[in-house]
Design an enzyme around this catalytic site. Structure first.
Site, mmCIF file in Angstrom:
data_model
loop_
_atom_site.group_PDB
_atom_site.id
_atom_site.type_symbol
_atom_site.label_atom_id
_atom_site.label_comp_id
_atom_site.label_asym_id
_atom_site.label_seq_id
_atom_site.Cartn_x
_atom_site.Cartn_y
_atom_site.Cartn_z
ATOM 1 N N LYS A 187 0.868 -1.187 0.000
ATOM 2 C CA LYS A 187 0.000 0.000 0.000
ATOM 3 C C LYS A 187 0.901 1.232 0.000
ATOM 4 C CE LYS A 187 -3.702 2.327 2.527
ATOM 5 N NZ LYS A 187 -4.585 2.272 3.718
ATOM 6 N N ARG A 197 -10.340 9.789 1.253
ATOM 7 C CA ARG A 197 -10.106 10.409 2.562
ATOM 8 C C ARG A 197 -11.210 11.388 2.914
ATOM 9 N NH1 ARG A 197 -3.476 11.110 2.511
ATOM 10 N NH2 ARG A 197 -3.057 8.862 2.685
ATOM 11 N N LYS A 240 -2.104 -1.581 -3.768
ATOM 12 C CA LYS A 240 -2.955 -0.387 -3.761
ATOM 13 C C LYS A 240 -2.079 0.843 -3.868
ATOM 14 C CE LYS A 240 -6.361 2.053 -0.895
ATOM 15 N NZ LYS A 240 -7.072 2.089 0.398
#
Length: 314
Positions: A187, A197, A240
């Site tokens: 990630k 977010r 990711k």
């Protein structure tokens, strides 16, 4: 033999021929739909999949998703109140736990995955406990394991630690020997998380996450992260973001035999949406091309905000 005997265009002359010899295919069976659950429904007009659902509205949304043939969802929780340690993450009455208890009996065949992290629950927005201005890795492990256990007790099928603390897979595996773990193994500290977010209300209140998420310049380090997660008991590895990191997906695929997931993140989704609204490209074609690229690179599972839309396009 070469031209004129060899003519590769022969198999491109019609859609049935192209489909017959197509090397990579995106199937609904391989997709996971991310969903945000909070105290109340808060639609996102620009990016609908990144809206928040109350528990009651989430049940209705999941019913629509399941009816389209999508096999799995991953839940992200946004609590009413936050604190320094993110206690809402493992509370028996936490928002994800409430959602799981409502969804599990209604959708017995649907795979319920949960994001295991503290960033949505902490007042400072970081993924762990803060000590002396930095995230304390080892203190955070117990809280992540406690969160994962609470999710499984509420009905989760699979837990997905996304925090990037060293040792978190081992900590969770020690508490959950039978539960599948999808590890966010590679990630990256990416600029492509912006819309997420905002949706999850999880932006750090100070500093950034570069001290624990990966440097975008590194791929060998990603393989080391994956190797450690395999050793600690991960069942599935994840990369990711996805599209900017196709080389990482390919490198992980070539090194490891575990199932491999890729997260087609909010920024990737939002860019195509914005370009389509401006008339610069066709959304459906661009989305399918992006998802096919992720599949072609080696992903077995794709987490994507396009899952529901793709079901409607099929």
């Amino acid at each position: 033999m070469t031209f004129p005997v060899t003519r590769l265009r022969r198999l491109r002359s019609s859609e049935p021929l192209r489909s017959l010899v197509r090397e990579s295919r995106v199937s609904l069976d391989e997709l996971v739909m991310p969903l945000f659950v909070g105290p109340r429904t808060e639609p996102n007009e620009a990016l609908p999949p990144m809206g928040r659902f109350s528990v009651a509205e989430l049940v209705r949304e999941v019913d629509a998703i399941a009816s389209e043939g999508i096999p799995a969802v991953i839940l992200f929780g946004i609590p009413e109140d936050k604190d320094d340690e993110g206690t809402g993450a493992w509370s028996g009455d936490g928002i994800v736990q409430q959602a799981l208890r409502e969804l599990r009996p209604r959708f017995p065949e649907l795979l319920l995955l949960t994001d295991v992290c503290l960033c949505e629950y902490t007042s400072h927005g970081h993924c762990g406990v803060i000590r002396d201005g930095a995230v304390s890795n080892d203190e955070t492990l117990e809280l992540l394991a406690r969160t994962a256990v609470s999710h499984v007790e509420a009905g989760a099928d699979v837990v997905c630690p996304s925090d990037m603390m060293d040792g978190r897979v081992a900590a969770i595996r020690a508490e959950l020997p039978q539960t599948p773990i999808v590890a966010y193994s590679a990630k990256y500290a990416s600029a492509f998380y912006g819309p997420f977010r905002e949706a999850a209300d999880s932006a750090p209140s100070f500093g950034d996450r570069r001290g624990y998420q990966m440097d975008p310049a590194n791929v060998r380090e990603a393989l080391r992260e994956c190797e450690l997660d395999v050793a600690e008991g991960a069942d599935v590895l994840m990369v990711k973001p996805a599209v900017p990191y196709l080389d990482v997906i390919r490198a992980v695929r070539e090194r490891f035999d575990l199932p491999l997931a890729a997260y087609n993140v909010s920024g990737e989704y939002a860019m195509v949406k914005a370009a389509a609204r401006a008339g610069w490209l066709d959304e459906r074609t661009a989305a399918l091309e992006s998802l096919t690229a992720i599949k072609r690179a080696g992903a077995d599972v794709i987490v994507t905000y396009w899952a529901k839309e793709l079901a409607g396009w099929s």
